[in-house]
Motif scaffolding. Structure first.
Motif, PDB file in Angstrom:
ATOM      1  N   ILE A   1       0.843  -1.204   0.000  1.00  0.00           N
ATOM      2  CA  ILE A   1       0.000   0.000   0.000  1.00  0.00           C
ATOM      3  C   ILE A   1       0.874   1.248   0.000  1.00  0.00           C
ATOM      4  N   GLN A   2       1.880   1.258   0.876  1.00  0.00           N
ATOM      5  CA  GLN A   2       2.757   2.424   0.967  1.00  0.00           C
ATOM      6  C   GLN A   2       3.518   2.654  -0.336  1.00  0.00           C
ATOM      7  N   HIS A   3       3.951   1.586  -0.972  1.00  0.00           N
ATOM      8  CA  HIS A   3       4.643   1.696  -2.264  1.00  0.00           C
ATOM      9  C   HIS A   3       3.712   2.300  -3.309  1.00  0.00           C
ATOM     10  N   LYS A   4       2.469   1.828  -3.334  1.00  0.00           N
ATOM     11  CA  LYS A   4       1.488   2.345  -4.294  1.00  0.00           C
ATOM     12  C   LYS A   4       1.261   3.836  -4.071  1.00  0.00           C
ATOM     13  N   ILE A   5       1.137   4.254  -2.815  1.00  0.00           N
ATOM     14  CA  ILE A   5       0.919   5.665  -2.491  1.00  0.00           C
ATOM     15  C   ILE A   5       2.146   6.500  -2.871  1.00  0.00           C
ATOM     16  N   ASN A   6       3.323   6.001  -2.542  1.00  0.00           N
ATOM     17  CA  ASN A   6       4.550   6.772  -2.761  1.00  0.00           C
ATOM     18  C   ASN A   6       4.858   7.006  -4.232  1.00  0.00           C
ATOM     19  N   PHE A   7       4.371   6.100  -5.095  1.00  0.00           N
ATOM     20  CA  PHE A   7       4.695   6.230  -6.514  1.00  0.00           C
ATOM     21  C   PHE A   7       3.582   6.877  -7.330  1.00  0.00           C
ATOM     22  N   LYS A   8       2.615   7.490  -6.630  1.00  0.00           N
ATOM     23  CA  LYS A   8       1.662   8.340  -7.336  1.00  0.00           C
ATOM     24  C   LYS A   8       2.381   9.619  -7.781  1.00  0.00           C
ATOM     25  N   THR A   9       1.788  10.320  -8.737  1.00  0.00           N
ATOM     26  CA  THR A   9       2.438  11.516  -9.285  1.00  0.00           C
ATOM     27  C   THR A   9       2.315  12.699  -8.316  1.00  0.00           C
ATOM     28  N   LYS A  10       3.118  12.625  -7.268  1.00  0.00           N
ATOM     29  CA  LYS A  10       3.135  13.647  -6.225  1.00  0.00           C
ATOM     30  C   LYS A  10       4.384  13.444  -5.369  1.00  0.00           C
ATOM     31  N   PRO A  11       4.800  14.484  -4.660  1.00  0.00           N
ATOM     32  CA  PRO A  11       5.881  14.278  -3.686  1.00  0.00           C
ATOM     33  C   PRO A  11       5.409  13.342  -2.571  1.00  0.00           C
ATOM     34  N   ILE A  12       6.339  12.578  -2.030  1.00  0.00           N
ATOM     35  CA  ILE A  12       6.008  11.642  -0.960  1.00  0.00           C
ATOM     36  C   ILE A  12       5.414  12.393   0.235  1.00  0.00           C
ATOM     37  N   GLY A  13       4.270  11.897   0.711  1.00  0.00           N
ATOM     38  CA  GLY A  13       3.616  12.485   1.882  1.00  0.00           C
ATOM     39  C   GLY A  13       2.816  13.735   1.622  1.00  0.00           C
ATOM     40  N   SER A  14       2.738  14.166   0.375  1.00  0.00           N
ATOM     41  CA  SER A  14       2.142  15.476   0.092  1.00  0.00           C
ATOM     42  C   SER A  14       0.612  15.495   0.189  1.00  0.00           C
ATOM     43  N   LEU A  15      -0.022  14.332   0.259  1.00  0.00           N
ATOM     44  CA  LEU A  15      -1.466  14.306   0.469  1.00  0.00           C
ATOM     45  C   LEU A  15      -1.826  14.078   1.943  1.00  0.00           C
ATOM     46  N   GLY A  16      -0.842  14.200   2.792  1.00  0.00           N
ATOM     47  CA  GLY A  16      -1.054  14.269   4.231  1.00  0.00           C
ATOM     48  C   GLY A  16      -1.960  13.199   4.795  1.00  0.00           C
ATOM     49  N   VAL A  17      -2.991  13.636   5.504  1.00  0.00           N
ATOM     50  CA  VAL A  17      -3.897  12.728   6.202  1.00  0.00           C
ATOM     51  C   VAL A  17      -4.633  11.809   5.232  1.00  0.00           C
ATOM     52  N   LEU A  18      -4.853  12.258   3.991  1.00  0.00           N
ATOM     53  CA  LEU A  18      -5.518  11.396   3.010  1.00  0.00           C
ATOM     54  C   LEU A  18      -4.740  10.103   2.795  1.00  0.00           C
ATOM     55  N   GLU A  19      -3.430  10.185   2.880  1.00  0.00           N
ATOM     56  CA  GLU A  19      -2.607   8.983   2.706  1.00  0.00           C
ATOM     57  C   GLU A  19      -2.814   8.006   3.865  1.00  0.00           C
ATOM     58  N   LYS A  20      -2.954   8.556   5.087  1.00  0.00           N
ATOM     59  CA  LYS A  20      -3.211   7.703   6.248  1.00  0.00           C
ATOM     60  C   LYS A  20      -4.575   7.028   6.132  1.00  0.00           C
ATOM     61  N   ILE A  21      -5.568   7.782   5.683  1.00  0.00           N
ATOM     62  CA  ILE A  21      -6.915   7.217   5.536  1.00  0.00           C
ATOM     63  C   ILE A  21      -6.915   6.114   4.484  1.00  0.00           C
ATOM     64  N   ALA A  22      -6.255   6.376   3.356  1.00  0.00           N
ATOM     65  CA  ALA A  22      -6.194   5.379   2.286  1.00  0.00           C
ATOM     66  C   ALA A  22      -5.544   4.092   2.786  1.00  0.00           C
TER      67      ALA A  22
ATOM     68  N   LYS B   1     -13.952   9.486   0.914  1.00  0.00           N
ATOM     69  CA  LYS B   1     -14.073   9.048  -0.480  1.00  0.00           C
ATOM     70  C   LYS B   1     -12.899   9.539  -1.313  1.00  0.00           C
ATOM     71  N   ALA B   2     -12.463  10.774  -1.049  1.00  0.00           N
ATOM     72  CA  ALA B   2     -11.340  11.343  -1.805  1.00  0.00           C
ATOM     73  C   ALA B   2     -10.063  10.546  -1.567  1.00  0.00           C
ATOM     74  N   ALA B   3      -9.866  10.081  -0.335  1.00  0.00           N
ATOM     75  CA  ALA B   3      -8.675   9.302  -0.018  1.00  0.00           C
ATOM     76  C   ALA B   3      -8.642   7.999  -0.801  1.00  0.00           C
ATOM     77  N   VAL B   4      -9.791   7.337  -0.884  1.00  0.00           N
ATOM     78  CA  VAL B   4      -9.875   6.080  -1.636  1.00  0.00           C
ATOM     79  C   VAL B   4      -9.733   6.346  -3.136  1.00  0.00           C
ATOM     80  N   SER B   5     -10.309   7.440  -3.607  1.00  0.00           N
ATOM     81  CA  SER B   5     -10.266   7.748  -5.039  1.00  0.00           C
ATOM     82  C   SER B   5      -8.850   8.036  -5.528  1.00  0.00           C
ATOM     83  N   PHE B   6      -8.076   8.788  -4.729  1.00  0.00           N
ATOM     84  CA  PHE B   6      -6.710   9.080  -5.197  1.00  0.00           C
ATOM     85  C   PHE B   6      -5.896   7.796  -5.264  1.00  0.00           C
ATOM     86  N   LEU B   7      -6.120   6.897  -4.307  1.00  0.00           N
ATOM     87  CA  LEU B   7      -5.372   5.641  -4.305  1.00  0.00           C
ATOM     88  C   LEU B   7      -5.704   4.804  -5.536  1.00  0.00           C
TER      89      LEU B   7
END
Length: 343
Positions: free
Chosen positions: A15-36, A322-328
């Motif tokens: 999960i963390q790998h999938k989040i980290n390799f989205k087109t964004k700086p690592i951690g830049s979606l903040g709490v949304l990443e934790k929710i996802a 919903k936004a957290a799940v959608s970005f993932l």
């Protein structure tokens, strides 16, 4: 009930790998990443979804209101607001409709005979609790029945395909019950647990605290269910049962404000793993809620100064969830988008 901490660590890394390799700086979606991450772990998948989100509003009356001025509003407001829910006129109706959330209304123990309605779930235990300045709010049998009915309602909603559920409440006098429950479970003094509720003056607040101190002195219990029976409202106890069952069914729980959090305190005392399934929607403007959240080590999503109840905070937080799940699920990765990664 399993704990998220005991789930497959390989999945968490994926999960963390999938989040980290989205087109964004690592951690830049903040709490949304934790929710996802949390929802992915709850659902045991790299592609989670929010299915048929539902808010259940439980309503009940409190015996203390008849004899003591713990609320500036009369008891009949509870039944009047239930009618308002059923006609679609309350804040929770507006927010649920706006955010495409299914809404269920439950009579847990209102001191009123409602006409039969397909829009009202009849789970009435009694016509309000007893006055806990004189005796326990309910019998142990009534407490067990309320817990069971909360679980039954959640199971039925789950069977329709719902995997994300929030809870709301209505009950004149229920901030008093929540303050007593909070003090019992957190061991904090009542002064740190009691606020103005539906609009007490400062003088009214001090009087309320003195009344609740007198109540506290008359009851001794350490077991979670005994504490619920002593101080709870039927709506609060039913929410505790609903929380326990929703976690057992591996649903995502969206926790509202002060009253719902007091029900969570009881559920947490029964099974500490329930917190793994909880997303805290907001910090209530009701005094004491911050202390409650600190006790639970909770990080709420919103801070809007809400103190209405009804599940309104949960309804406003669900779009963020919903936004957290959608970005993932939908955001491109660096590889798929052909975007260069950080060196």
């Amino acid at each position: 009930m399993f704990s998220i901490d005991k789930l497959n660590r390989n999945l968490e890394q994926e999960i963390q790998h999938k989040i980290n390799f989205k087109t964004k700086p690592i951690g830049s979606l903040g709490v949304l990443e934790k929710i996802a991450t949390q929802i992915s772990l709850i659902q045991n998948t790299l592609s989670p979804n929010i299915s048929k989100p539902t808010i259940v509003v439980f309503a009940g009356d409190h015996g203390i209101v008849k004899n003591h001025p713990v609320s500036p509003f009369p008891q009949e407001v509870t039944s009047q607001m239930v009618v308002n829910f059923l006609s679609g006129g309350a804040a929770i109706n507006v927010f649920s409709k706006l955010n495409e959330i299914d809404l269920k209304i439950v009579d847990s123990g209102v001191n009123f005979n409602f006409p039969k309605s397909n829009n009202l779930i009849d789970a009435k235990i009694n016509f309000g609790t007893k006055d806990y300045t004189q005796t326990s709010a309910m019998t142990e049998e009534e407490c067990e029945l309320a817990i069971a009915k909360g679980a039954e309602i959640v199971t039925k909603i789950y069977s329709t395909g719902c995997n994300t559920i929030g809870f709301g409440e209505m009950g004149i006098g229920n901030t008093s019950a929540a303050s007593l429950l909070m003090s019992a479970f957190t061991k904090l003094p009542l002064e740190s647990c009691t606020g103005k509720g539906t609009g007490h003056s400062e003088e009214g607040l001090q009087n309320k605290i003195e009344i609740l101190k007198n109540v506290q002195s008359k009851h001794t219990a350490t077991d979670a269910k005994n504490i619920l029976a002593n101080f709870g409202g039927f709506e609060i106890v039913m929410i505790s049962g609903a929380i326990l069952q929703a976690a057992q069914l591996k649903m995502t729980l969206v926790i509202d404000g002060f009253i719902v959090s007091s029900a969570l305190l009881a559920a947490h005392a029964i099974d500490k793993n329930v917190l793994d399934y909880c997303i805290f929607s907001h910090t209530s403007g009701e005094f004491g809620h911050k202390n409650m959240l600190n006790y639970l080590k909770a990080e709420p999503l919103l801070n809007l100064g809400l103190r209405l109840g009804e599940g309104t905070g949960a309804a406003l937080a669900i779009p963020t969830i919903k936004a957290a799940v959608s970005f993932l699920n939908e955001m491109a990765s660096f590889a798929s988008a052909g975007v260069s990664k950080k060196n």
